[in-house]
Design an enzyme around this catalytic site. Sequence first.
Site, PDB file in Angstrom:
ATOM      1  N   HIS A   1      -1.455 -11.516  14.729  1.00 26.97           N
ATOM      2  CA  HIS A   1      -1.975 -11.614  13.444  1.00 26.97           C
ATOM      3  C   HIS A   1      -1.505 -10.883  12.310  1.00 26.97           C
ATOM      4  O   HIS A   1      -0.629  -9.962  12.620  1.00 26.97           O
ATOM      5  CB  HIS A   1      -3.686 -11.029  13.234  1.00 26.97           C
ATOM      6  CG  HIS A   1      -3.552  -9.720  14.140  1.00 26.97           C
ATOM      7  ND1 HIS A   1      -3.492  -9.133  15.408  1.00 26.97           N
ATOM      8  CD2 HIS A   1      -3.789  -8.419  13.240  1.00 26.97           C
ATOM      9  CE1 HIS A   1      -3.454  -7.907  15.365  1.00 26.97           C
ATOM     10  NE2 HIS A   1      -3.540  -7.461  14.214  1.00 26.97           N
TER      11      HIS A   1
ATOM     12  N   HIS B   1      -1.627  -9.118   8.663  1.00 30.36           N
ATOM     13  CA  HIS B   1      -2.661  -8.810   7.396  1.00 30.36           C
ATOM     14  C   HIS B   1      -2.057  -9.104   6.156  1.00 30.36           C
ATOM     15  O   HIS B   1      -0.801  -8.896   5.852  1.00 30.36           O
ATOM     16  CB  HIS B   1      -2.417  -7.020   7.651  1.00 30.36           C
ATOM     17  CG  HIS B   1      -2.896  -6.407   8.843  1.00 30.36           C
ATOM     18  ND1 HIS B   1      -4.174  -5.856   9.051  1.00 30.36           N
ATOM     19  CD2 HIS B   1      -2.345  -6.510  10.147  1.00 30.36           C
ATOM     20  CE1 HIS B   1      -4.144  -5.391  10.340  1.00 30.36           C
ATOM     21  NE2 HIS B   1      -3.198  -5.986  10.944  1.00 30.36           N
TER      22      HIS B   1
END
Length: 138
Positions: A99, A101
Site C-alpha cells: 500500500h 500512503h
Amino acid sequence: MADCIFCRIVSGGLPAAKVLETPRVLAFLDIAPVNYGHTLVIPKEHHENLLDLPDDLWTEIGRVSRQVARALQKALYARGFNIGMNNFEAAGQEVFHAHVHVIPRHTHDGLQLFPQGVYQPGDMEKVGLQLRQALGGR
Ligand code: 5GP
Ligand code: ZN
C-alpha cells in the site's frame, strides 16, 4: 488472502471509506490518519510489498495516487502531500498487503520527516560503489 485485512476491505468483508476504485486498484482512507484525508492506495490483488508488484500494477497505483493527491488539494485544500510506502517489517510495514500512503500536508502542520544524518569521510563513495556493484555496474 483470508487473514489479510486489506483483502477483506477489497472483498467488502470489512468496511472502509473508499475514495477511488479502478478495476485493479482501490483507494480508501487510513483509519488512523496522519492528517485528515490520509489515503491508502492498494492493489486489489494480494501482493506483500513493492518488490512483489508487477510493473504495470505499480504504474496503476502511481496513477491513482496522483489522482488522490489532486483531490486532496482540491477538496481539502492540501498545500502539498507526501507519498510513502513501508516495505518489510524493518521499515515499519504493519499490513503485509502492499500500500502507498498519500498524506496531505498543510503549511506549518508541524509534521517532521525522517531525521537526516551525515556520511563519515569516504563512506559516501564506498556506499555508492556498493550500490553500483549490486546493480551490475562498477
Ligand atoms: P503500514 O505501517 O503497514 O505502512 O501502515 C498500515 C496502515 O494501515 C496504518 O497507517 C493503519 O492506520 C492502516 N490500517 C490498519 N488497519 C486498518 C483498517 O482496518 N482500515 C483502514 N482504513 N486502515 C487501516
Ligand atoms: Zn491482502
